[in-house]
Scaffold this active site. Structure first.
Site, PDB file in Angstrom:
ATOM      1  N   TYR A 145      46.059  -8.998 -19.354  1.00 39.48           N
ATOM      2  CA  TYR A 145      46.487  -9.303 -20.665  1.00 39.48           C
ATOM      3  C   TYR A 145      45.435  -8.542 -21.719  1.00 39.48           C
ATOM      4  CZ  TYR A 145      46.411 -13.013 -24.552  1.00 39.48           C
ATOM      5  OH  TYR A 145      46.028 -13.864 -25.359  1.00 39.48           O
ATOM      6  N   ASP A 146      44.504  -8.526 -21.659  1.00 39.30           N
ATOM      7  CA  ASP A 146      43.631  -7.815 -22.727  1.00 39.30           C
ATOM      8  C   ASP A 146      43.987  -6.410 -23.123  1.00 39.30           C
ATOM      9  OD1 ASP A 146      42.013  -9.361 -21.924  1.00 39.30           O
ATOM     10  OD2 ASP A 146      40.798  -8.702 -21.682  1.00 39.30           O
ATOM     11  N   LYS A 149      47.138  -6.346 -24.547  1.00 39.55           N
ATOM     12  CA  LYS A 149      47.404  -6.568 -26.221  1.00 39.55           C
ATOM     13  C   LYS A 149      46.808  -4.970 -26.811  1.00 39.55           C
ATOM     14  CE  LYS A 149      48.475 -11.024 -26.744  1.00 39.55           C
ATOM     15  NZ  LYS A 149      49.390 -11.253 -27.848  1.00 39.55           N
ATOM     16  N   ASN A 174      39.481 -17.672 -30.227  1.00 38.50           N
ATOM     17  CA  ASN A 174      39.508 -19.474 -28.949  1.00 38.50           C
ATOM     18  C   ASN A 174      40.258 -20.352 -30.324  1.00 38.50           C
ATOM     19  OD1 ASN A 174      37.433 -17.661 -28.084  1.00 38.50           O
ATOM     20  ND2 ASN A 174      37.967 -19.356 -26.394  1.00 38.50           N
ATOM     21  N   SER A 189      40.832 -27.765 -23.178  1.00 36.62           N
ATOM     22  CA  SER A 189      42.020 -28.882 -22.795  1.00 36.62           C
ATOM     23  C   SER A 189      41.603 -29.417 -21.941  1.00 36.62           C
ATOM     24  CB  SER A 189      43.376 -27.887 -23.153  1.00 36.62           C
ATOM     25  OG  SER A 189      43.295 -26.595 -22.363  1.00 36.62           O
ATOM     26  N   GLN A 276      28.921 -13.916 -24.808  1.00 34.93           N
ATOM     27  CA  GLN A 276      29.489 -14.159 -25.985  1.00 34.93           C
ATOM     28  C   GLN A 276      31.194 -13.805 -26.791  1.00 34.93           C
ATOM     29  OE1 GLN A 276      25.872 -12.511 -27.954  1.00 34.93           O
ATOM     30  NE2 GLN A 276      26.306 -10.328 -27.446  1.00 34.93           N
TER      31      GLN A 276
END
Length: 311
Positions: A145-146, A149, A174, A189, A276
């Site tokens: 994913y990282d 993208k 987020n 969620s 963080q």
């Protein structure tokens, strides 16, 4: 004349809200989705709208449609989903970006890439500014994913520089709200579902890691403003809420708002989980006159109400 706008991944959490917003603003909307993580329930209210068209298609396969603007949101975005088939995930990011860019090149459409704060990896710069190149593990479990993208951003910039395609890049932090899937593995969620079902709330690690959560309507405002900027401004630009909160504190807030008696328990921290995450939104304030307005408690109340209806 109404604009014809393509939303790839339009049946997903963010995509379905974007389709609704664009229809409300008197556009013709084409939703393209293969329903790998998207949900037809999210877009069912639009199916009878003559300005809405659904195309069931895989973004990794080239396609043709006549459009004025493209919002590219097609990619699994939660760890459970993007790690389920990591090869499919990176193909969705890279091949998908190439396909929408070729379409934009042919149709002269403006195209917006929904990138992610995950391009910053586990950041050593805090808060994260757009000129920070990130601290990403290229061979880890999150890399599909990282790095997918990150590569998509590269493709967008090169199509812009080499072919003159009118591009926009946003980095989404987020985001939460109605239409999230109840088993998507995301923090908010997960915690809401566990609290409403009276199950223990699982915190990975000690819970001191931080996140910054923005409500879906704030994100949509930023996306639409970014699409409307002059062609010379490509981004990337951070879209997120700079109000930072620990994972433990978000769990306690959800317990309070749901009235749940669930207990907090701890599990092992997944590999490469960022310690963080907080956006610097100075550029968005300057270029878009944008900043989030929905408070965490206000947004959580709306999201909890949604999950009460589907559980």
């Amino acid at each position: 004349m109404k604009k014809r706008i393509l939303v790839t991944g339009g049946a997903g959490f963010i995509g379905s809200h974007l389709c609704k917003r664009l229809l409300a603003e008197n556009n013709r909307v084409i939703c393209l989705d293969n329903f790998f993580t998207g949900n037809k329930t999210n877009i069912s209210p639009f199916l009878s709208n003559p300005d809405f068209q659904l195309i069931e298609h895989d973004i990794t396969v080239p396609f043709e449609v006549e459009v004025d603007e493209i919002y590219n949101l097609a990619c699994p975005a939660s760890p459970i989903h993007y790690q389920y088939d990591p090869v499919k995930t990176i193909k969705a990011s890279v091949l998908g970006a190439n396909n929408v860019l070729e379409l934009a090149q042919r149709t002269k459409a403006k195209v917006l890439q929904a990138s992610t704060s995950e391009v910053y990896g586990d950041p050593i710069i805090h808060p994260q500014q757009e000129n920070y190149w990130g601290n990403v593990n290229p061979i880890g479990l999150r890399s599909c994913y990282d790095e997918g993208k990150r590569c998509a951003e590269t493709l967008f910039m090169d199509f812009h520089r080499y072919y003159g395609v009118n591009i926009k890049i946003i980095r989404i932090f987020n985001t939460y709200g109605p239409n999230m899937q109840k088993h998507d593995g995301r923090v908010i969620s997960n915690f809401i579902v566990q609290a409403l079902q009276g199950r223990d709330i699982t915190i990975y690690g000690v819970g001191g890691q931080t996140r910054s959560f923005q409500y879906i309507s704030d994100l949509l405002d930023g996306m639409i403003k970014m699409m409307a900027t002059e062609s010379s401004f490509t981004g990337p630009i951070n879209l997120g809420n700079p109000c930072e909160i620990t994972i433990t504190d978000i769990a306690k807030t959800i317990l309070k708002l749901t009235g749940s008696q669930s207990q907090l328990i701890h599990a092992a921290l997944p590999p490469d989980d960022p310690a963080q995450r907080r956006p610097d939104i100075s550029l968005a304030k300057t270029k878009l006159n944008w900043e989030p307005h929905i408070s965490l408690e206000e947004g959580l109340k709306e999201t909890i109400a949604y999950f009460r209806t589907i559980l």
